[in-house]
Write a protein that holds these residues in place. Structure first.
Motif, short mmCIF file in Angstrom:
data_model
loop_
_atom_site.label_atom_id
_atom_site.label_comp_id
_atom_site.label_asym_id
_atom_site.label_seq_id
_atom_site.Cartn_x
_atom_site.Cartn_y
_atom_site.Cartn_z
N LEU A 193 15.78 -2.18 -26.38
CA LEU A 193 15.79 -2.85 -25.08
C LEU A 193 15.56 -1.87 -23.95
O LEU A 193 14.77 -2.11 -23.04
CB LEU A 193 17.13 -3.57 -24.89
CG LEU A 193 17.25 -4.96 -25.50
CD1 LEU A 193 18.69 -5.45 -25.41
CD2 LEU A 193 16.33 -5.93 -24.78
N GLY A 194 16.28 -0.73 -24.01
CA GLY A 194 16.15 0.25 -22.93
C GLY A 194 14.76 0.83 -22.83
O GLY A 194 14.18 0.90 -21.74
N LEU A 195 14.18 1.24 -23.97
CA LEU A 195 12.85 1.84 -23.95
C LEU A 195 11.76 0.83 -23.60
O LEU A 195 10.79 1.17 -22.92
CB LEU A 195 12.56 2.48 -25.31
CG LEU A 195 13.38 3.74 -25.64
CD1 LEU A 195 13.17 4.15 -27.09
CD2 LEU A 195 13.00 4.89 -24.71
N ALA A 196 11.93 -0.42 -24.04
CA ALA A 196 10.94 -1.45 -23.69
C ALA A 196 10.97 -1.70 -22.19
O ALA A 196 9.91 -1.84 -21.55
CB ALA A 196 11.24 -2.74 -24.45
N ARG A 197 12.17 -1.78 -21.60
CA ARG A 197 12.28 -2.00 -20.16
C ARG A 197 11.75 -0.79 -19.39
O ARG A 197 11.12 -0.94 -18.33
CB ARG A 197 13.73 -2.28 -19.77
CG ARG A 197 14.32 -3.53 -20.38
CD ARG A 197 13.42 -4.73 -20.31
NE ARG A 197 13.99 -5.91 -20.95
CZ ARG A 197 13.30 -6.93 -21.37
NH1 ARG A 197 11.97 -6.94 -21.25
NH2 ARG A 197 13.89 -7.97 -21.93
N LEU A 198 12.00 0.41 -19.92
CA LEU A 198 11.48 1.61 -19.27
C LEU A 198 9.96 1.62 -19.32
O LEU A 198 9.29 2.01 -18.35
CB LEU A 198 12.04 2.86 -19.97
CG LEU A 198 11.63 4.21 -19.39
CD1 LEU A 198 12.10 4.35 -17.95
CD2 LEU A 198 12.18 5.34 -20.25
N ALA A 199 9.39 1.18 -20.45
CA ALA A 199 7.93 1.11 -20.57
C ALA A 199 7.36 0.08 -19.59
O ALA A 199 6.30 0.31 -18.98
CB ALA A 199 7.54 0.74 -22.00
N GLU A 200 8.04 -1.05 -19.43
CA GLU A 200 7.59 -2.06 -18.46
C GLU A 200 7.59 -1.48 -17.05
O GLU A 200 6.65 -1.70 -16.27
CB GLU A 200 8.50 -3.29 -18.53
CG GLU A 200 8.34 -4.10 -19.80
CD GLU A 200 9.30 -5.27 -19.87
OE1 GLU A 200 10.05 -5.48 -18.90
OE2 GLU A 200 9.30 -5.99 -20.89
N GLU A 201 8.65 -0.75 -16.73
CA GLU A 201 8.75 -0.12 -15.41
C GLU A 201 7.61 0.88 -15.21
O GLU A 201 7.01 0.95 -14.13
CB GLU A 201 10.10 0.60 -15.30
CG GLU A 201 10.34 1.33 -13.99
CD GLU A 201 10.63 0.40 -12.82
OE1 GLU A 201 10.62 0.89 -11.68
OE2 GLU A 201 10.84 -0.81 -13.06
N SER A 202 7.29 1.65 -16.24
CA SER A 202 6.21 2.63 -16.15
C SER A 202 4.86 1.96 -15.95
O SER A 202 4.02 2.46 -15.20
CB SER A 202 6.18 3.49 -17.43
OG SER A 202 7.39 4.19 -17.60
N ILE A 203 4.63 0.83 -16.63
CA ILE A 203 3.37 0.10 -16.46
C ILE A 203 3.24 -0.41 -15.03
O ILE A 203 2.16 -0.34 -14.42
CB ILE A 203 3.29 -1.07 -17.47
CG1 ILE A 203 3.12 -0.53 -18.89
CG2 ILE A 203 2.13 -2.02 -17.11
CD1 ILE A 203 3.18 -1.59 -19.97
N HIS A 204 4.33 -0.91 -14.47
CA HIS A 204 4.31 -1.35 -13.07
C HIS A 204 3.88 -0.20 -12.16
O HIS A 204 3.04 -0.38 -11.25
CB HIS A 204 5.70 -1.85 -12.65
CG HIS A 204 5.95 -3.28 -12.94
ND1 HIS A 204 6.74 -3.71 -13.99
CD2 HIS A 204 5.52 -4.42 -12.32
CE1 HIS A 204 6.80 -5.03 -13.99
NE2 HIS A 204 6.06 -5.49 -13.00
N LYS A 205 4.44 0.98 -12.38
CA LYS A 205 4.15 2.11 -11.51
C LYS A 205 2.74 2.63 -11.72
O LYS A 205 2.01 2.90 -10.75
CB LYS A 205 5.16 3.24 -11.78
CG LYS A 205 6.57 2.92 -11.30
CD LYS A 205 7.51 4.09 -11.58
CE LYS A 205 8.92 3.77 -11.09
NZ LYS A 205 9.87 4.89 -11.39
N LEU A 206 2.32 2.80 -12.97
CA LEU A 206 1.00 3.35 -13.27
C LEU A 206 -0.13 2.45 -12.77
O LEU A 206 -1.16 2.93 -12.32
CB LEU A 206 0.85 3.58 -14.77
CG LEU A 206 1.67 4.74 -15.37
CD1 LEU A 206 1.59 4.73 -16.89
CD2 LEU A 206 1.17 6.08 -14.82
N ARG A 207 0.07 1.15 -12.85
CA ARG A 207 -0.98 0.21 -12.45
C ARG A 207 -0.80 -0.29 -11.02
O ARG A 207 -1.59 -1.10 -10.54
CB ARG A 207 -1.01 -0.98 -13.41
CG ARG A 207 -1.26 -0.56 -14.86
CD ARG A 207 -1.70 -1.72 -15.70
NE ARG A 207 -2.95 -2.29 -15.21
CZ ARG A 207 -3.53 -3.38 -15.69
NH1 ARG A 207 -2.96 -4.01 -16.72
NH2 ARG A 207 -4.65 -3.85 -15.21
#
Length: 311
Positions: A193-207
């Protein structure tokens, strides 16, 4: 994993979180996605991973050959019926309920939603292990690792095996390795859960995507795959769990295994690399489970709520 909407939401900054009632439609979504996951790619990954963890001298090619020799394509689905189906259809409900209560209390204490969700996932994983998963996970491992009769020699049914173990060792026997299962589930769901949410946050920032906009399907799948794949860091716990539940008989292997003496046995027989046997299929399993449960589950939950929710 079951699909979780935020079970507790703060109504205003500094206000106590308003608890939401359990959404029984979401319980059905969780059970459905778990059943889909395990019946498709989930169980083959589980069988390969378990075989490699129990037979640590085998290569990936050897594992495929041995599994196929045991029963052709159906060999890759050993333990699916009834144990994996029973487990899949029940553990989602337990996870949602436990995580909901823990997250509500955690948010009320003033910690961040991310930390509250992390604690909820960990607590939900523990609840899964000690209620629905311990026995089912043990029996799946028994089916994968026990000796298979060949030729005209009849072999015991899976229920006969369970009955024999219960007669010999009682309730502890059929829950052997449950503490290792609990440790695995706790770390699994905390990290997934933590890593998936962190990945979602990273996608928001990168894009450069505004956080008020939800990610699209492919972005959710990518984030889920990253979270699920990276969660294999706890593979040593999984190898210990498999060894504790394995029905393979080896000279010198401790009769009554604890997490501690099991870890010593693996170290003595296979060294450090023994703790990472089965990592490749578990990487695939983690990705597939998280894609199904997070990306697929969110999509199905939205469909159910849009079409059958309260108007």
């Amino acid at each position: 994993m079951a699909v979780m909407s935020s079970p507790a939401v703060a109504t205003a900054p500094g206000a106590a979180p308003a608890k939401k009632s359990v959404n029984f439609a979401n319980l059905g979504v969780g059970a459905t996605m778990n059943m889909f996951e395990v019946t498709t790619l989930g169980q083959p990954f589980e069988v390969i991973k378990t075989h490699l963890a129990a037979n640590r001298q085998d290569s990936m090619v050897t594992a495929f050959k041995k599994i196929y020799q045991r029963g052709g394509i159906s060999g890759f689905y050993q333990g699916l019926i009834p144990w994996a189906w029973i487990e899949a259809s029940t553990k989602g409900a337990v996870l949602i309920f436990a995580a909901s209560e823990i997250e509500y209390v955690a948010l009320g204490s003033g910690i961040s939603p991310f930390a509250a969700g992390l604690l909820g996932g960990m607590g939900g994983g523990l609840a899964q292990a000690y209620t629905t998963m311990g026995f089912c996970t043990f029996m799946k491992t028994v089916e994968i690792t026990r000796h298979k009769a060949v030729g005209d020699v009849a072999q015991k049914s899976t229920f006969a095996v369970a009955s024999d173990i219960f007669k010999r060792e009682g309730i502890r026997g059929i829950n052997k390795g449950v503490n290792a299962v609990a440790l695995r589930q706790c770390t699994n769901w905390g990290s997934r859960l933590g890593l998936a949410r962190l990945a979602e946050e990273s996608i928001h920032k990168l894009r450069g995507i505004d956080h008020s906009r939800a990610l699209n399907t492919w972005e959710k799948i990518a984030a889920s795959a990253v979270g699920g794949g990276l969660s294999i860091w706890n593979q040593p716990i999984e190898v210990i769990r498999v060894e504790m539940q394995s029905q393979l008989k080896t000279a010198g292997r401790p009769e009554k295994m604890t997490i501690a003496n099991c870890a010593r046995w693996i170290w003595q027989t296979n060294g450090l690399k023994g703790f990472y046997r089965g990592s490749v299929p578990r990487f695939g399993l983690g990705m597939w489970q998280t894609i199904c449960m997070v990306a697929g589950g969110d999509a199905l939950k939205k469909y159910v709520n849009d079409n059958y929710g309260k108007k």
